[in-house]
Scaffold this active site. Structure first.
Site, PDB file in Angstrom:
ATOM      1  N   GLY A 286      -8.381   2.492   9.628  1.00  0.00           N
ATOM      2  CA  GLY A 286      -7.993   3.823   9.178  1.00  0.00           C
ATOM      3  C   GLY A 286      -6.502   4.067   9.098  1.00  0.00           C
TER       4      GLY A 286
ATOM      5  N   GLY B 151       8.054  -8.070   0.396  1.00  0.00           N
ATOM      6  CA  GLY B 151       7.388  -6.984   1.092  1.00  0.00           C
ATOM      7  C   GLY B 151       6.119  -7.447   1.769  1.00  0.00           C
ATOM      8  N   HIS B 152       5.363  -6.472   2.239  1.00  0.00           N
ATOM      9  CA  HIS B 152       4.056  -6.743   2.845  1.00  0.00           C
ATOM     10  C   HIS B 152       3.341  -5.420   3.018  1.00  0.00           C
ATOM     11  CE1 HIS B 152       1.035  -9.041   4.997  1.00  0.00           C
ATOM     12  NE2 HIS B 152       1.773 -10.129   4.856  1.00  0.00           N
TER      13      HIS B 152
ATOM     14  N   GLY C 197      -0.084  -3.447   5.197  1.00  0.00           N
ATOM     15  CA  GLY C 197      -0.809  -3.538   6.455  1.00  0.00           C
ATOM     16  C   GLY C 197      -1.974  -2.573   6.476  1.00  0.00           C
ATOM     17  N   ALA C 198      -3.126  -3.028   6.943  1.00  0.00           N
ATOM     18  CA  ALA C 198      -4.304  -2.173   7.054  1.00  0.00           C
ATOM     19  C   ALA C 198      -5.011  -2.476   8.365  1.00  0.00           C
ATOM     20  CB  ALA C 198      -5.248  -2.402   5.879  1.00  0.00           C
TER      21      ALA C 198
ATOM     22  N   SER D 209      -0.690  -5.623   9.050  1.00  0.00           N
ATOM     23  CA  SER D 209      -0.285  -6.984   8.720  1.00  0.00           C
ATOM     24  C   SER D 209       1.197  -7.143   8.388  1.00  0.00           C
ATOM     25  CB  SER D 209      -1.125  -7.524   7.563  1.00  0.00           C
ATOM     26  OG  SER D 209      -2.433  -7.800   8.022  1.00  0.00           O
TER      27      SER D 209
END
Length: 493
Positions: A344, A337-338, A340-341, A98
């Site tokens: 896995g 910021g950010h 991400g997923a 993301s």
């Protein structure tokens, strides 16, 4: 719950509040700091990653130094795939998940700069074909709603609309059958679907696919050599594979490599750590490419980092939201910021504009939150003297809170949440539904709930010390919601 500045005075105030984030802020940073010791961070990654059972990881740290060459430190650890044993190197490509949303938002803001799009104009002006379950929302939803996760479109619609260049067009049509998660602008709920829709707007205004627009407007001007959006591009690089585990077991290779192409603008960019930091540099300099060419106006770079929406949960990713960016404050310093997923793979990205400092961690399984917390604290405390806000932990002394009003079922696309009475106290049961459920090793999970304060509880990820808040609240109109995992889920029974 959300602020929606209109063109004119309010937008000017947004930019003025955000000027400290971009442009000149980086000019004063880094000049008084000792050089970054890359060998130290290689040793720290190698020491910490096994502790958190992370198969492979790539770490990058960037610091701008006015009048001198930027500092860039890189480190790599472990393997890209436990089944093949291919070694992780600093040029390895991981899925950044993301974090992609900030890249998509940047291209949207380029279109705003060019006068092709207005943030507060109805999307229907660009997408007259747009249909939503809530017809009034379809008429009124704007790009600002999409970039701030306040559209109310149910965010976890992972419908696979094929590998063709028309996948986003088809995905937009699917949204006609998706129930509205909350009224337009009434609260904040993380929305992947909104960014896929934003990608479709990019396509309509540029006449190119989202993938092509990203390459031509960002990847190539920034000189990115290891950034991809499609699996056939990943084959040209050392690409990481995700690893998953159930209930704290050892990570094993994930059965699926990538989410459907229709999710591209929300989470399908893959990149090396250095390429993510080149993107960070674009924002640290207020919109400039390495050679000085302007890719984004300073006004738009500042507006992206400004405060646009409030969050029901300020303990997970940030304290408020910008246009694409998460916003937080560490030791009195603004940070954007950010995270991400994907399947896995997890990525962590933080930018400290006051110091011209950015860090990214890319991982492929294990207790990645634990690793990120440890490294992020060491990096920003050691290099900038700025301590990140401590991670959520339950209070030492028990807190009395009544869970009775919150018992019941909460439901949205892709997820069913149940608050139950357990033998030892309240329990949160989560059930993944829809296409995403088949990609997870354990679609049903149960978490004992620990009270933090009235209407706020915490649950712990099994096998880790990572706690997540469960927040209960009501809209002004009375509808009850549970906020968990960044999503607002309405009470259904």
């Amino acid at each position: 719950m959300t602020q929606r500045p209109r063109a004119g005075d309010r937008d000017r105030r947004v930019v003025e509040r955000a000027e400290r984030y971009a442009g000149d802020a980086a000019d004063a940073a880094g000049s008084h700091r000792a050089p970054i010791d890359a060998d130290h961070w290689r040793r720290r990654l190698a020491a910490l990653a096994p502790r958190y059972r992370v198969p492979g990881a790539s770490l990058g740290i960037l610091r701008l130094r006015p009048g001198r060459e930027d500092e860039l430190a890189e480190a790599a650890y472990g393997v890209l795939n436990k089944d093949t044993g291919v070694e992780t190197t600093t040029d390895s490509v991981f899925q950044i998940g993301s974090i992609t949303k900030v890249w998509t938002a940047t291209v949207v803001m380029q279109l705003v700069d060019e006068g092709l799009l207005e943030l507060d104009a109805p999307l229907a002006e660009v997408l007259p074909e747009l249909r939503l379950a809530d017809r009034e929302a379809a008429k009124r939803v704007t790009m600002r709603h999409l970039l701030t996760h306040t559209s109310g479109i149910d965010g976890d619609v992972f419908t696979d609309t094929g590998r063709g260049d028309d996948c986003l067009e088809k995905y937009t049509a699917v949204l006609a059958d998706v129930a509205q998660n909350h009224p337009l602008g009434a609260t904040w709920s993380y929305c992947n679907a909104g960014f896929s829709l934003a990608g479709r707007v990019i396509e309509k205004l540029t006449g190119k696919t989202w993938d092509e627009a990203m390459r031509e407007r960002l990847f190539e001007p920034l000189g990115l050599r290891r950034t991809i959006t499609l699996p056939e591009e990943a084959l040209l690089h050392r690409a990481a594979v995700g690893h998953v585990s159930a209930d704290g077991a050892a990570p094993s290779r994930a059965p699926v490599w990538q989410l459907p192409r229709s999710i591209g603008p929300a989470g399908l960019i893959g990149a090396s750590a250095a390429d993510v930091l080149a993107f960070a540099r674009l924002h640290l300099t207020g919109g400039l490419a390495p050679g000085g060419a302007r890719l984004l106006s300073a006004r738009s770079a500042a507006a992206m980092a400004a405060r646009h929406a409030e969050l029901p949960d300020t303990r997970t990713l940030g304290e408020s939201w910008g246009l694409g960016w998460s916003r937080m404050t560490w030791d009195g310093h603004p940070v954007i910021g950010h995270g991400g997923a994907t399947i896995g793979q997890n990525a962590y990205f933080h930018v400290l504009p006051d110091e011209g400092l950015a860090a990214v961690l890319l991982t492929n399984g294990g207790d990645t939150d634990g690793l990120s917390e440890a490294l992020t604290r060491e990096i920003f405390t050691g290099l900038a003297g700025v301590e990140p806000t401590p991670a959520l932990r339950p209070p030492a002394e028990p807190v009395a809170a009544d869970v009775e009003p919150h018992l019941g079922r909460y439901e949205r696309a892709g997820s069913r949440l149940e608050v139950l009475r357990g033998e030892d106290g309240p329990v949160l049961r989560t059930t993944a539904t829809g296409p995403l459920a088949a990609m997870l090793p354990d679609p049903v999970r149960e978490y004992p709930m620990t009270a933090i304060e009235e209407d706020v509880f915490a649950v712990r990820e099994p096998g880790t010390d990572n706690w997540m808040p469960v927040t209960f609240y009501a809209l002004p109109t009375g509808e009850r919601y549970l906020h968990f995992g960044l999503r607002a889920t309405p009470k259904a029974g």
